[in-house]
Design an enzyme around this catalytic site. Structure first.
Site, PDB file in Angstrom:
ATOM      1  N   GLU A  71      47.993  38.265 115.546  1.00 23.29           N
ATOM      2  CA  GLU A  71      47.516  38.765 114.255  1.00 23.29           C
ATOM      3  C   GLU A  71      47.351  40.287 114.305  1.00 23.29           C
ATOM      4  O   GLU A  71      47.722  40.992 113.364  1.00 23.29           O
ATOM      5  CB  GLU A  71      46.183  38.091 113.893  1.00 23.29           C
ATOM      6  CG  GLU A  71      45.684  38.496 112.526  1.00 23.29           C
ATOM      7  CD  GLU A  71      44.563  37.608 111.999  1.00 23.29           C
ATOM      8  OE1 GLU A  71      43.981  36.836 112.779  1.00 23.29           O
ATOM      9  OE2 GLU A  71      44.276  37.694 110.801  1.00 23.29           O
ATOM     10  N   GLN A  78      45.085  29.591 108.612  1.00 18.27           N
ATOM     11  CA  GLN A  78      44.357  29.743 109.876  1.00 18.27           C
ATOM     12  C   GLN A  78      42.890  29.371 109.647  1.00 18.27           C
ATOM     13  O   GLN A  78      42.142  30.130 109.032  1.00 18.27           O
ATOM     14  CB  GLN A  78      44.486  31.210 110.298  1.00 18.27           C
ATOM     15  CG  GLN A  78      43.856  31.583 111.596  1.00 18.27           C
ATOM     16  CD  GLN A  78      43.773  33.094 111.727  1.00 18.27           C
ATOM     17  OE1 GLN A  78      43.839  33.828 110.749  1.00 18.27           O
ATOM     18  NE2 GLN A  78      43.636  33.576 112.940  1.00 18.27           N
ATOM     19  N   SER A 130      37.569  31.163 111.137  1.00 20.18           N
ATOM     20  CA  SER A 130      36.237  31.711 110.838  1.00 20.18           C
ATOM     21  C   SER A 130      35.345  30.699 110.143  1.00 20.18           C
ATOM     22  O   SER A 130      35.823  29.856 109.375  1.00 20.18           O
ATOM     23  CB  SER A 130      36.356  32.929 109.921  1.00 20.18           C
ATOM     24  OG  SER A 130      37.215  33.880 110.473  1.00 20.18           O
ATOM     25  N   SER A 148      42.768  32.551 104.338  1.00 20.12           N
ATOM     26  CA  SER A 148      43.812  33.110 103.466  1.00 20.12           C
ATOM     27  C   SER A 148      44.851  32.050 103.139  1.00 20.12           C
ATOM     28  O   SER A 148      45.347  31.361 104.037  1.00 20.12           O
ATOM     29  CB  SER A 148      44.498  34.296 104.150  1.00 20.12           C
ATOM     30  OG  SER A 148      43.566  35.276 104.491  1.00 20.12           O
TER      31      SER A 148
HETATM   32  C1  LIG Z   1      41.171  39.828 104.004  1.00 21.52           C
HETATM   33  C2  LIG Z   1      40.645  38.848 104.987  1.00 21.52           C
HETATM   34  C3  LIG Z   1      41.390  37.739 105.325  1.00 21.52           C
HETATM   35  C4  LIG Z   1      40.896  36.830 106.251  1.00 21.52           C
HETATM   36  N1  LIG Z   1      41.646  35.724 106.540  1.00 21.52           N
HETATM   37  C5  LIG Z   1      41.163  34.817 107.417  1.00 21.52           C
HETATM   38  C6  LIG Z   1      41.888  33.610 107.672  1.00 21.52           C
HETATM   39  O1  LIG Z   1      42.952  33.373 107.105  1.00 21.52           O
HETATM   40  N2  LIG Z   1      41.372  32.731 108.534  1.00 21.52           N
HETATM   41  C7  LIG Z   1      40.195  32.948 109.191  1.00 21.52           C
HETATM   42  O2  LIG Z   1      39.809  32.103 110.002  1.00 21.52           O
HETATM   43  N3  LIG Z   1      39.461  34.073 108.960  1.00 21.52           N
HETATM   44  C8  LIG Z   1      39.919  35.003 108.074  1.00 21.52           C
HETATM   45  N4  LIG Z   1      39.185  36.140 107.812  1.00 21.52           N
HETATM   46  C9  LIG Z   1      37.869  36.296 108.442  1.00 21.52           C
HETATM   47  C10 LIG Z   1      37.799  37.430 109.466  1.00 21.52           C
HETATM   48  O3  LIG Z   1      38.425  37.045 110.659  1.00 21.52           O
HETATM   49  C11 LIG Z   1      36.304  37.746 109.662  1.00 21.52           C
HETATM   50  O4  LIG Z   1      35.833  38.298 108.447  1.00 21.52           O
HETATM   51  C12 LIG Z   1      36.068  38.740 110.768  1.00 21.52           C
HETATM   52  O5  LIG Z   1      36.387  38.200 112.024  1.00 21.52           O
HETATM   53  C13 LIG Z   1      34.605  39.229 110.796  1.00 21.52           C
HETATM   54  O6  LIG Z   1      33.722  38.159 110.812  1.00 21.52           O
HETATM   55  P1  LIG Z   1      32.510  38.081 109.779  1.00 21.52           P
HETATM   56  O7  LIG Z   1      33.049  38.331 108.422  1.00 21.52           O
HETATM   57  O8  LIG Z   1      31.806  36.799 110.027  1.00 21.52           O
HETATM   58  O9  LIG Z   1      31.569  39.306 110.140  1.00 21.52           O
HETATM   59  P2  LIG Z   1      30.462  39.378 111.318  1.00 21.52           P
HETATM   60  O10 LIG Z   1      31.056  38.841 112.584  1.00 21.52           O
HETATM   61  O11 LIG Z   1      29.227  38.717 110.795  1.00 21.52           O
HETATM   62  O12 LIG Z   1      30.264  40.916 111.463  1.00 21.52           O
HETATM   63  C14 LIG Z   1      29.390  41.675 110.615  1.00 21.52           C
HETATM   64  C15 LIG Z   1      29.405  43.123 111.091  1.00 21.52           C
HETATM   65  O13 LIG Z   1      28.871  43.211 112.434  1.00 21.52           O
HETATM   66  C16 LIG Z   1      29.791  43.875 113.295  1.00 21.52           C
HETATM   67  N5  LIG Z   1      29.746  43.268 114.640  1.00 21.52           N
HETATM   68  C17 LIG Z   1      29.691  41.950 114.933  1.00 21.52           C
HETATM   69  N6  LIG Z   1      29.698  41.770 116.274  1.00 21.52           N
HETATM   70  C18 LIG Z   1      29.780  42.986 116.828  1.00 21.52           C
HETATM   71  C19 LIG Z   1      29.835  43.458 118.178  1.00 21.52           C
HETATM   72  N7  LIG Z   1      29.817  42.617 119.228  1.00 21.52           N
HETATM   73  N8  LIG Z   1      29.925  44.812 118.378  1.00 21.52           N
HETATM   74  C20 LIG Z   1      29.938  45.682 117.338  1.00 21.52           C
HETATM   75  N9  LIG Z   1      29.878  45.290 116.033  1.00 21.52           N
HETATM   76  C21 LIG Z   1      29.806  43.970 115.796  1.00 21.52           C
HETATM   77  C22 LIG Z   1      31.148  43.646 112.656  1.00 21.52           C
HETATM   78  O14 LIG Z   1      32.081  44.632 113.044  1.00 21.52           O
HETATM   79  C23 LIG Z   1      30.824  43.717 111.170  1.00 21.52           C
HETATM   80  O15 LIG Z   1      30.769  45.055 110.746  1.00 21.52           O
HETATM   81  C24 LIG Z   1      39.644  37.051 106.868  1.00 21.52           C
HETATM   82  C25 LIG Z   1      38.879  38.163 106.514  1.00 21.52           C
HETATM   83  C26 LIG Z   1      39.361  39.054 105.563  1.00 21.52           C
HETATM   84  C27 LIG Z   1      38.508  40.229 105.202  1.00 21.52           C
END
Ligand SMILES: Cc1cc2nc3c(=O)[nH]c(=O)nc-3n(C[C@H](O)[C@H](O)[C@H](O)COP(=O)(O)OP(=O)(O)OC[C@H]3O[C@@H](n4cnc5c(N)ncnc54)[C@H](O)[C@@H]3O)c2cc1C
Length: 412
Positions: free
Chosen positions: A258, A140, A143, A175
């Site tokens: 998901e 996928q 991100s 992933s």
């Molecule tokens: C184990 C794992 C597997 C993954 N696999 C995939 C994959 O296969 N493909 C893929 O595309 N992505 C994948 N991801 C990515 C995942 O979807 C993102 O990590 C997730 O959506 C959060 O985005 P970010 O890490 O950029 O954090 P950010 O969006 O930068 O968030 C940082 C912090 O701010 C908080 N925050 C942000 N916006 C808000 C809001 N509006 N209100 C309240 N709080 C908020 C969040 O909750 C978080 O605590 C994976 C992540 C993990 C941990």
């Protein structure tokens, strides 16, 4: 379509499962459970061997007609209700299912489902069916470094060039990308409309020139996710999934799948209540009143999660896409995973941080280090709460300041 009687169907499922799987083993009373890793930490050849074991089971399941249970029949599913899917998961939990991996789950439950729903007849035959049968594996590619919770802010660009698209950008946290044949990618195809409207979905062959995968080492030791760089990647228009500009709908549907998959408890991730209970017994701690309180709390939460999965399944409409209620089960599942690790850590004390060779103790480190990942994957806990507030409870939405063309947002 008239739905098969749930109890009769459940009995058929049980009978079939007994022909392909062994009954589930209970955690040993020694406190040495089978596998407590939330993310696997395997050398490449062992990872491939695990994938093959998972694929063999998924193929058998597909061929028996038990894959994509809730997808409508006309797009390649079984056309059953979410209650049938919940019944399948319940029956399956009584058997020793091969430990699945993120990539298998993403291929079958996310990308396979999305391509079935949004693909053309040809794309369903060439891609969705092989994904659902795991003949092809898909990751996928959603991100990006600057687009996680705010996924619609993604900057990877796809530019049309005759019958082709040329893609440039970077994805992250992908992933299973190292072992995937294809990636379901979201790219910006029109920066001059609001951010959600200018996104298109594509299937990108992971061996296409210009695709570079770099593994990311996690604190749990493994490298199950990756960075993916796309430089001038040229793909034919027949790999576009849905209409140009329909990518956000593809994305939100995939993410709802998901959340359902993550919350369902279908795939064993880390330790369970039964594992913690076995640990407490092996340490001779079940007579301690504080330990008993912690165990009782964990048990209640485990049962509540299962009951909520069941309730959400029963109230979902037959066939098609999961609703916003999937956020409830995803949130409960990630909370339970964290609490399970906390109780195990309290029981083990210092033994959780060093491998003393004592059976079933250091294994919990794998759980403890992997559990936080599930508070983020598939949308963070905070985002699930936002979705529950806005779309389930109908509370006033968060202020939206970005209803202008993407190109007018600062930094674009
Ligand atoms: C184990 C794992 C597997 C993954 N696999 C995939 C994959 O296969 N493909 C893929 O595309 N992505 C994948 N991801 C990515 C995942 O979807 C993102 O990590 C997730 O959506 C959060 O985005 P970010 O890490 O950029 O954090 P950010 O969006 O930068 O968030 C940082 C912090 O701010 C908080 N925050 C942000 N916006 C808000 C809001 N509006 N209100 C309240 N709080 C908020 C969040 O909750 C978080 O605590 C994976 C992540 C993990 C941990």
């Amino acid at each position: 379509m008239s739905q098969p009687d749930l109890d009769t169907w459940r009995a058929q499922v049980r009978q079939w499962l007994a022909t392909v799987l062994e009954p589930a083993r209970q955690p040993e009373s020694t406190g040495e459970p089978a596998d407590l890793a939330v993310f696997h930490n395997l050398p490449e050849d062992e990872e491939r061997a695990l994938l093959e074991r998972c694929r063999a089971h998924q193929r058998a399941r597909f061929d028996a007609g038990y894959q994509a249970l809730t997808l409508p029949e006309d797009v390649g599913g079984a056309g059953l209700t979410a209650a049938h899917a919940a019944a399948y998961a319940e029956e399956e939990s009584a058997f020793e299912v091969p430990p699945s991996t993120e990539l298998i789950s993403v291929t079958v439950r996310l990308v396979g489902m999305a391509v079935s729903l949004f693909g053309t007849v040809e794309q369903r035959a060439n891609y969705a069916r092989p994904f659902l049968r795991t003949d092809l594996l898909a990751c996928q590619l959603f991100s990006e470094p600057g687009a996680g919770s705010d996924l619609a802010a993604l900057r990877t660009r796809a530019r049309q060039d005759g019958e082709h698209w040329v893609i440039d950008g970077q994805k992250v946290w992908t992933s299973g990308a190292r072992f995937a044949d294809y990636g379901l990618l979201l790219a910006r195809t029109d920066p001059d409309v609001v951010k959600q409207a200018g996104i298109t979905a594509f299937l990108v062959p992971m061996d296409a020139p210009g695709v570079e995968v770099r593994p990311i080492r996690q604190m749990s030791g493994g490298a199950s996710f990756n960075e993916v760089f796309l430089s001038g990647v040229r793909i034919p228009d027949r790999l576009r999934i849905g209409r140009p500009g329909q990518g956000w709908e593809v994305a939100t549907t995939t993410l709802a799948f998901e959340r359902t998959a993550s919350g369902s408890g279908n795939r064993r991730k880390g330790g369970t209540f039964a594992d913690v209970l076995a640990l407490a017994r092996s340490l001779g701690r079940t007579g301690d009143p504080l330990v008993r309180q912690r165990l009782a709390d964990l048990y209640v939460r485990t049962e509540l999660r299962a009951a909520t999965v069941d309730r959400v399944a029963r109230t979902s409409a037959a066939g098609g896409r999961p609703g916003p209620e999937a956020s409830l089960t995803k949130l409960m599942a990630s909370d339970l995973l964290t609490r399970t690790g906390q109780v195990a850590a309290e029981l083990l004390g210092a033994r959780i941080s060093a491998d003393t060779g004592e059976p079933g103790t250091y294994a919990w480190t794998q759980h403890l280090l992997g559990a936080p990942g599930y508070r983020l994957a598939g949308g963070t806990d905070q985002i699930q709460r936002n979705l529950i507030g806005e779309r389930v409870l109908k509370l006033p939405p968060e202020p939206r300041v970005d209803r202008v063309p993407f190109s007018q947002l600062s930094g674009n």
